[in-house]
Design a protein around this motif. Structure first.
Motif, PDB file in Angstrom:
ATOM      1  N   ALA A  46       0.867  -1.185   0.000  1.00 43.56           N
ATOM      2  CA  ALA A  46       0.000   0.000   0.000  1.00 43.56           C
ATOM      3  C   ALA A  46       0.898   1.227   0.000  1.00 43.56           C
ATOM      4  O   ALA A  46       1.964   1.219   0.644  1.00 43.56           O
ATOM      5  CB  ALA A  46      -0.915   0.000   1.215  1.00 43.56           C
ATOM      6  N   PRO A  47       0.507   2.275  -0.680  1.00 44.56           N
ATOM      7  CA  PRO A  47       1.368   3.459  -0.757  1.00 44.56           C
ATOM      8  C   PRO A  47       1.254   4.333   0.488  1.00 44.56           C
ATOM      9  O   PRO A  47       0.225   4.353   1.164  1.00 44.56           O
ATOM     10  CB  PRO A  47       0.827   4.196  -1.982  1.00 44.56           C
ATOM     11  CG  PRO A  47      -0.627   3.818  -2.008  1.00 44.56           C
ATOM     12  CD  PRO A  47      -0.686   2.396  -1.521  1.00 44.56           C
ATOM     13  N   VAL A  48       2.314   5.044   0.778  1.00 47.52           N
ATOM     14  CA  VAL A  48       2.289   6.069   1.812  1.00 47.52           C
ATOM     15  C   VAL A  48       1.594   7.293   1.225  1.00 47.52           C
ATOM     16  O   VAL A  48       1.964   7.770   0.144  1.00 47.52           O
ATOM     17  CB  VAL A  48       3.707   6.431   2.275  1.00 47.52           C
ATOM     18  CG1 VAL A  48       3.657   7.545   3.320  1.00 47.52           C
ATOM     19  CG2 VAL A  48       4.419   5.202   2.825  1.00 47.52           C
ATOM     20  N   THR A  49       0.578   7.780   1.894  1.00 48.62           N
ATOM     21  CA  THR A  49      -0.183   8.923   1.401  1.00 48.62           C
ATOM     22  C   THR A  49      -0.202  10.042   2.444  1.00 48.62           C
ATOM     23  O   THR A  49       0.187   9.839   3.596  1.00 48.62           O
ATOM     24  CB  THR A  49      -1.634   8.518   1.070  1.00 48.62           C
ATOM     25  OG1 THR A  49      -2.254   8.016   2.270  1.00 48.62           O
ATOM     26  CG2 THR A  49      -1.659   7.445  -0.003  1.00 48.62           C
ATOM     27  N   ILE A  50      -0.672  11.201   2.008  1.00 47.11           N
ATOM     28  CA  ILE A  50      -0.896  12.314   2.929  1.00 47.11           C
ATOM     29  C   ILE A  50      -2.394  12.439   3.160  1.00 47.11           C
ATOM     30  O   ILE A  50      -3.165  12.559   2.212  1.00 47.11           O
ATOM     31  CB  ILE A  50      -0.322  13.630   2.377  1.00 47.11           C
ATOM     32  CG1 ILE A  50       1.205  13.564   2.333  1.00 47.11           C
ATOM     33  CG2 ILE A  50      -0.777  14.814   3.238  1.00 47.11           C
ATOM     34  CD1 ILE A  50       1.850  14.838   1.862  1.00 47.11           C
ATOM     35  N   GLU A  51      -2.794  12.390   4.432  1.00 46.69           N
ATOM     36  CA  GLU A  51      -4.207  12.461   4.773  1.00 46.69           C
ATOM     37  C   GLU A  51      -4.621  13.893   5.066  1.00 46.69           C
ATOM     38  O   GLU A  51      -3.868  14.665   5.676  1.00 46.69           O
ATOM     39  CB  GLU A  51      -4.501  11.591   5.996  1.00 46.69           C
ATOM     40  CG  GLU A  51      -4.382  10.110   5.730  1.00 46.69           C
ATOM     41  CD  GLU A  51      -5.481   9.593   4.821  1.00 46.69           C
ATOM     42  OE1 GLU A  51      -6.607  10.128   4.869  1.00 46.69           O
ATOM     43  OE2 GLU A  51      -5.201   8.662   4.039  1.00 46.69           O
ATOM     44  N   ASN A  52      -5.810  14.241   4.639  1.00 51.25           N
ATOM     45  CA  ASN A  52      -6.357  15.558   4.949  1.00 51.25           C
ATOM     46  C   ASN A  52      -6.878  15.606   6.378  1.00 51.25           C
ATOM     47  O   ASN A  52      -6.931  14.593   7.078  1.00 51.25           O
ATOM     48  CB  ASN A  52      -7.489  15.892   3.967  1.00 51.25           C
ATOM     49  CG  ASN A  52      -6.983  16.014   2.547  1.00 51.25           C
ATOM     50  OD1 ASN A  52      -5.875  16.509   2.317  1.00 51.25           O
ATOM     51  ND2 ASN A  52      -7.786  15.557   1.596  1.00 51.25           N
ATOM     52  N   GLU A  53      -7.314  16.776   6.811  1.00 52.37           N
ATOM     53  CA  GLU A  53      -7.835  16.945   8.156  1.00 52.37           C
ATOM     54  C   GLU A  53      -9.093  16.112   8.357  1.00 52.37           C
ATOM     55  O   GLU A  53      -9.874  15.918   7.433  1.00 52.37           O
ATOM     56  CB  GLU A  53      -8.163  18.416   8.421  1.00 52.37           C
ATOM     57  CG  GLU A  53      -6.953  19.323   8.441  1.00 52.37           C
ATOM     58  CD  GLU A  53      -7.339  20.754   8.753  1.00 52.37           C
ATOM     59  OE1 GLU A  53      -8.545  21.044   8.751  1.00 52.37           O
ATOM     60  OE2 GLU A  53      -6.441  21.554   9.002  1.00 52.37           O
ATOM     61  N   THR A  54      -9.260  15.630   9.567  1.00 48.20           N
ATOM     62  CA  THR A  54     -10.490  14.919   9.930  1.00 48.20           C
ATOM     63  C   THR A  54     -11.290  15.795  10.883  1.00 48.20           C
ATOM     64  O   THR A  54     -10.753  16.719  11.502  1.00 48.20           O
ATOM     65  CB  THR A  54     -10.169  13.586  10.617  1.00 48.20           C
ATOM     66  OG1 THR A  54      -9.330  13.833  11.749  1.00 48.20           O
ATOM     67  CG2 THR A  54      -9.453  12.648   9.672  1.00 48.20           C
ATOM     68  N   ASP A  55     -12.584  15.509  11.013  1.00 47.94           N
ATOM     69  CA  ASP A  55     -13.426  16.365  11.842  1.00 47.94           C
ATOM     70  C   ASP A  55     -13.543  15.881  13.282  1.00 47.94           C
ATOM     71  O   ASP A  55     -14.372  16.361  14.035  1.00 47.94           O
ATOM     72  CB  ASP A  55     -14.828  16.477  11.220  1.00 47.94           C
ATOM     73  CG  ASP A  55     -15.501  15.118  11.074  1.00 47.94           C
ATOM     74  OD1 ASP A  55     -14.842  14.109  11.397  1.00 47.94           O
ATOM     75  OD2 ASP A  55     -16.659  15.069  10.639  1.00 47.94           O
ATOM     76  N   PHE A  56     -12.749  14.921  13.668  1.00 51.25           N
ATOM     77  CA  PHE A  56     -12.712  14.487  15.059  1.00 51.25           C
ATOM     78  C   PHE A  56     -11.349  13.877  15.372  1.00 51.25           C
ATOM     79  O   PHE A  56     -10.589  13.529  14.471  1.00 51.25           O
ATOM     80  CB  PHE A  56     -13.817  13.467  15.353  1.00 51.25           C
ATOM     81  CG  PHE A  56     -13.649  12.163  14.622  1.00 51.25           C
ATOM     82  CD1 PHE A  56     -12.884  11.141  15.162  1.00 51.25           C
ATOM     83  CD2 PHE A  56     -14.258  11.944  13.395  1.00 51.25           C
ATOM     84  CE1 PHE A  56     -12.720   9.943  14.497  1.00 51.25           C
ATOM     85  CE2 PHE A  56     -14.104  10.745  12.726  1.00 51.25           C
ATOM     86  CZ  PHE A  56     -13.338   9.750  13.279  1.00 51.25           C
ATOM     87  N   ILE A  57     -11.072  13.787  16.652  1.00 47.76           N
ATOM     88  CA  ILE A  57      -9.853  13.127  17.122  1.00 47.76           C
ATOM     89  C   ILE A  57     -10.276  11.894  17.896  1.00 47.76           C
ATOM     90  O   ILE A  57     -11.103  11.982  18.807  1.00 47.76           O
ATOM     91  CB  ILE A  57      -9.018  14.067  18.012  1.00 47.76           C
ATOM     92  CG1 ILE A  57      -8.605  15.303  17.228  1.00 47.76           C
ATOM     93  CG2 ILE A  57      -7.783  13.354  18.549  1.00 47.76           C
ATOM     94  CD1 ILE A  57      -7.955  16.375  18.073  1.00 47.76           C
ATOM     95  N   LYS A  58      -9.724  10.756  17.550  1.00 43.92           N
ATOM     96  CA  LYS A  58     -10.096   9.490  18.181  1.00 43.92           C
ATOM     97  C   LYS A  58      -9.053   9.105  19.224  1.00 43.92           C
ATOM     98  O   LYS A  58      -7.853   9.082  18.946  1.00 43.92           O
ATOM     99  CB  LYS A  58     -10.227   8.399  17.130  1.00 43.92           C
ATOM    100  CG  LYS A  58     -10.747   7.077  17.670  1.00 43.92           C
ATOM    101  CD  LYS A  58     -10.934   6.082  16.532  1.00 43.92           C
ATOM    102  CE  LYS A  58     -11.438   4.750  17.034  1.00 43.92           C
ATOM    103  NZ  LYS A  58     -11.606   3.774  15.932  1.00 43.92           N
ATOM    104  N   LEU A  59      -9.522   8.803  20.431  1.00 40.29           N
ATOM    105  CA  LEU A  59      -8.649   8.423  21.537  1.00 40.29           C
ATOM    106  C   LEU A  59      -9.064   7.059  22.064  1.00 40.29           C
ATOM    107  O   LEU A  59     -10.221   6.648  21.941  1.00 40.29           O
ATOM    108  CB  LEU A  59      -8.740   9.447  22.678  1.00 40.29           C
ATOM    109  CG  LEU A  59      -8.639  10.928  22.312  1.00 40.29           C
ATOM    110  CD1 LEU A  59      -8.862  11.785  23.552  1.00 40.29           C
ATOM    111  CD2 LEU A  59      -7.285  11.239  21.683  1.00 40.29           C
ATOM    112  N   ASN A  60      -8.116   6.368  22.648  1.00 34.31           N
ATOM    113  CA  ASN A  60      -8.400   5.104  23.328  1.00 34.31           C
ATOM    114  C   ASN A  60      -8.277   5.308  24.829  1.00 34.31           C
ATOM    115  O   ASN A  60      -7.445   6.097  25.302  1.00 34.31           O
ATOM    116  CB  ASN A  60      -7.429   4.012  22.875  1.00 34.31           C
ATOM    117  CG  ASN A  60      -7.601   3.665  21.409  1.00 34.31           C
ATOM    118  OD1 ASN A  60      -8.717   3.549  20.920  1.00 34.31           O
ATOM    119  ND2 ASN A  60      -6.492   3.522  20.687  1.00 34.31           N
ATOM    120  N   GLY A  61      -9.085   4.598  25.576  1.00 33.29           N
ATOM    121  CA  GLY A  61      -9.030   4.754  27.025  1.00 33.29           C
ATOM    122  C   GLY A  61      -9.701   3.602  27.732  1.00 33.29           C
ATOM    123  O   GLY A  61     -10.035   2.581  27.119  1.00 33.29           O
TER     124      GLY A  61
END
Length: 359
Positions: A46-61
């Motif tokens: 799979a290629p290395v890509t540049i991702e655009n901004e996302t509308d949330f931040i995902k955290l684990n807890g």
């Protein structure tokens, strides 16, 4: 598609054909039989890509008991456990007996209280007698004052014995451990007939009111600037992923863990229906935007070895091991540093290939 059997065979061939330096693994090169050429040609990438901004931040807890609504129960006297009346996970009421100890210390305290009460009665009678004699000029003022002092000492000793009894509790040789609040037993460290010491640093029980719990989530270093006190979050659990619970960040622990490069945040969550249990893993989504323009690869391409992250990069010269810096994971994507856009990372059998190249 490479089968499990062919993968094992290919890994063995690679290990036999490749010489790897200790600090700088070399690219794999084809052997005489062409087996390595086959594994290279069939490796899924799979290629290395540049991702655009996302509308949330995902955290684990994970879920923890609210420390403001829990109590650790210690024994204030040494002794032997006579009976344990509750099990881990039981709901208990305030004042309910959790366990019973047989204690020589409690027996000694009870004896001290009885002696103190007897001494008070004795010195009181002596004071009354001496007072009558003093008023009748049959005893000196010094005798009367001495009787008063003895009586006051006896009263002081009785008060001390009562205070010790009130603090430690117990009667005769029996000491009861009682629940300090209504809640659930989330920790139990004793069994029947075990010995308990007063100086034991571990609690015998922990009782927590789970009507309110804490969600402790990990924030990646790259996302710290996007996390704020009061941010609205949605929480989901592995046990019930279809249900989303809404909360707010009410505390930010401004300390970075040097091992994981994460900072912890806390979300206080109401729990009237006992949907959350301590140690339950959760996913937290924070409304906001992640950093734009980050390098992205499939999470499955990463090989973890000795607390470091590696990938297998495929190029025209062969297969190479490259160390990367993991910034964060979001679902099936990993945001990283250490590669460039367009690099091809292996996404199947990469663990076997990594082991072969590392030998």
């Amino acid at each position: 598609m490479i089968t499990y059997k062919s993968t094992i065979t290919a890994a063995f061939v690679i290990a036999s054909a490749v010489v790897i330096s200790c600090n700088h693994p070399k690219a794999a090169t084809p052997d005489d039989n062409g087996s390595l050429d086959s594994i290279i040609r069939n490796a899924t990438t799979a290629p290395v890509t540049i991702e655009n901004e996302t509308d949330f931040i995902k955290l684990n807890g994970k879920i923890q008991a609210n420390e403001d609504h829990q109590a650790k129960v210690y024994a204030l006297a040494s002794g032997k456990i006579k009976s344990v009346n509750v099990a881990l996970g039981d709901k208990v009421q305030k004042g309910q007996t959790l366990a019973v100890l047989q204690s020589m210390e409690v027996a000694g305290n009870s004896n001290d209280l009885t002696l103190a009460e007897s001494n008070v009665a004795l010195t009181k009678k002596n004071l009354e007698s001496t007072k009558d004699l003093y008023e009748g000029s049959l005893a000196t003022e010094r005798d009367y004052m001495s009787a008063k002092v003895d009586y006051n000492k006896a009263l002081s000793e009785l008060n001390r014995a009562k205070e010790v009894q009130a603090i430690t509790g117990g009667k005769n040789a029996t000491y009861e451990l009682k629940a300090p609040l209504t809640g659930y037993v989330i920790e139990r460290n004793i069994t029947n007939n075990s010995e308990v010491r007063q100086d034991n640093s571990n609690p015998l029980f922990t009782v927590a009111d789970l009507n309110s719990v804490w969600v402790i989530a990990n924030v990646y270093e790259s996302d710290i600037s996007h996390i704020h006190l009061g941010d609205t979050v949605t929480v989901t659990t592995l046990a019930n992923p279809a249900t989303a619970y809404t909360g707010k960040i009410d505390k930010i622990y401004n300390v970075l863990d040097p091992a994981t490069r994460t900072m912890k945040v806390r979300i206080s969550m109401p729990n009237p229906n006992a949907d959350f249990m301590p140690e339950m893993f959760v996913t937290v989504k924070v409304n906001g935007k992640a950093t734009a323009g980050m390098l992205s690869i499939p999470s499955q391409a990463i090989v973890l070895d000795d607390s470091k992250n590696f990938v297998i990069v495929k190029d025209p010269t062969g297969l190479h091991i490259k160390e990367i810096q993991l910034i964060k994971r979001v679902d099936s994507k990993a945001y990283i540093q250490g590669l460039k856009v367009g690099d091809q990372v292996v996404t199947n059998s990469q663990v076997f290939i990594y082991q072969a190249l590392s030998e």
